[in-house]
Scaffold this active site. Structure first.
Site, PDB file in Angstrom:
ATOM      1  N   ASP A 163      44.825 104.806 108.485  1.00 39.31           N
ATOM      2  CA  ASP A 163      44.489 104.855 107.054  1.00 39.31           C
ATOM      3  C   ASP A 163      45.486 105.763 106.330  1.00 39.31           C
ATOM      4  O   ASP A 163      46.273 106.445 106.967  1.00 39.31           O
ATOM      5  CB  ASP A 163      43.069 105.429 106.907  1.00 39.31           C
ATOM      6  CG  ASP A 163      42.981 106.829 107.512  1.00 39.31           C
ATOM      7  OD1 ASP A 163      43.270 107.794 106.816  1.00 39.31           O
ATOM      8  OD2 ASP A 163      42.684 106.949 108.723  1.00 39.31           O
ATOM      9  N   ASP A 222      44.496 108.338 104.450  1.00 42.34           N
ATOM     10  CA  ASP A 222      43.659 109.475 104.048  1.00 42.34           C
ATOM     11  C   ASP A 222      43.159 109.234 102.611  1.00 42.34           C
ATOM     12  O   ASP A 222      42.587 108.174 102.357  1.00 42.34           O
ATOM     13  CB  ASP A 222      44.436 110.790 104.223  1.00 42.34           C
ATOM     14  CG  ASP A 222      43.498 111.982 104.313  1.00 42.34           C
ATOM     15  OD1 ASP A 222      42.443 111.858 104.951  1.00 42.34           O
ATOM     16  OD2 ASP A 222      43.798 113.028 103.719  1.00 42.34           O
TER      17      ASP A 222
HETATM   18  N1  ADE Z   1      42.371 110.514 107.378  1.00 43.13           N
HETATM   19  C1  ADE Z   1      42.011 111.112 108.503  1.00 43.13           C
HETATM   20  N2  ADE Z   1      41.746 112.446 108.519  1.00 43.13           N
HETATM   21  C2  ADE Z   1      41.409 113.053 109.675  1.00 43.13           C
HETATM   22  N3  ADE Z   1      41.270 112.440 110.843  1.00 43.13           N
HETATM   23  C3  ADE Z   1      41.522 111.118 110.871  1.00 43.13           C
HETATM   24  N4  ADE Z   1      41.487 110.243 111.885  1.00 43.13           N
HETATM   25  C4  ADE Z   1      41.815 109.041 111.389  1.00 43.13           C
HETATM   26  N5  ADE Z   1      42.065 109.108 110.063  1.00 43.13           N
HETATM   27  C5  ADE Z   1      41.893 110.411 109.728  1.00 43.13           C
END
Ligand code: ADE
Ligand SMILES: CSC[C@H]1O[C@H](OP(=O)(O)O)[C@H](O)[C@@H]1O
Length: 284
Positions: A209, A211
């Site tokens: 992703d 974030d």
């Molecule tokens: N955006 C994110 N922040 C922290 N841990 C994650 N693991 C997968 N995506 C994450």
């Protein structure tokens, strides 16, 4: 020389297929029990693999409650010569797209309440940690991920947050100004403990992703992570199999005997209890 590849499976990776002669090993350690039993088996090329899912099977253990010390100690006691950590991460750079893999070469530790050393209670030790990843292991891991068909990025900084909540937008934007590549919740203190345990350690980070900093993408949710994870995990498994034929000589690793010169406590000042507690590390 025969090697044993220790694998710490992350989110979405709870078992390894394709192993022969599988046995389950319940290891106890001076720090308590690891996240699950270790699964030991042999890959088609003869390499021994030791698998431990860091959240436990069924993903029972959240990142801030993982017994990282027990996990690293258990892998070492069971004979691991190398450790590869598989981790789902958020991407902090446009060019690291969800579905891409990253082999980081640096970490920033923002965790707040985790035990991060084996050296305590009568033993003071300070291992060098400027280069937290074993480059001898990271190089073949990168190549293995490429051969597995992944789009993989070389190097970069993994910022490890405490969690378990995801970041605020202000935090995410701040970390971007630091130039970090990915964000996750588990590489610390894992990498520190691997170094103290004198184990060559590298991370294969699976970007799931963006974030919550990217205006063109939705903010991270578990649902979004799960949607991307399946393919990522399949690539990671292939990469591990590829890597197993090209493991480096661990005696050439930056981690080799890293703790031997790091202990400040005079041998004469070590209690019998402390000696016994650290026997798994110091008597190797
Ligand atoms: N955006 C994110 N922040 C922290 N841990 C994650 N693991 C997968 N995506 C994450
Ligand atoms: C699945 S949501 C966030 C969770 O996923 C990552 O875990 P791991 O590094 O074990 O793959 C991240 O660090 C969080 O723990």
């Amino acid at each position: 020389m025969s090697y044993t590849l220790g694998v710490l499976g992350g989110s979405g990776l709870y078992e390894m297929e394709g192993l022969g002669g599988v046995t389950e090993i319940a290891v106890d350690t001076p720090y308590g029990k690891p996240s699950d039993v270790l699964v030991k088996g042999t890959l088609a090329n003869g390499t021994t693999l030791l698998f431990l899912p860091r959240h436990g099977r069924g993903h029972r253990i959240p990142p801030h409650q993982i017994n990282y010390r027990a996990n690293l100690c258990a892998l070492k006691k069971a004979g691991a010569t190398h450790v590869v950590s598989i981790s789902a991460v958020g991407s902090m750079k446009e060019e690291i797209e969800p579905g891409h893999l990253v082999v980081p070469d640096q970490f920033i530790d923002l965790t707040k309440r985790r035990i991060s050393t084996f050296f305590e209670d009568g033993v003071a030790g300070h291992v060098p940690f400027a280069d937290p990843v074993c480059s001898l292991l990271a190089e073949p891991l990168l190549a293995a991920a490429g051969r597995a068909g992944a789009r993989v990025h070389q190097g970069g900084t993994y910022v490890c947050m405490e969690g378990p909540q995801f970041s605020t937008r202000a935090e995410s934007r701040l970390y971007r100004t630091w130039g970090v590549s990915v964000i996750g919740m588990t590489a610390m203190p894992e990498a520190k403990l691997a170094r103290e345990a004198e184990l060559p350690y590298a991370t294969l980070a699976l970007a799931t992703d963006y974030d919550c900093w990217h205006e063109g993408h939705d903010d991270v949710t578990v649902e979004a992570i799960i949607a991307t994870m399946k393919n990522n995990v399949a690539l990671a498994k292939k990469a591990l199999v590829e890597l197993s034929s090209t493991l480096p000589d661990p005696t050439k690793s930056i981690a080799y005997r890293a703790s031997r010169g790091a202990i400040m406590t005079a041998s004469s000042a070590l209690s019998d209890e402390a000696r016994a507690r650290l026997g798994w590390l110091l008597e190797g």
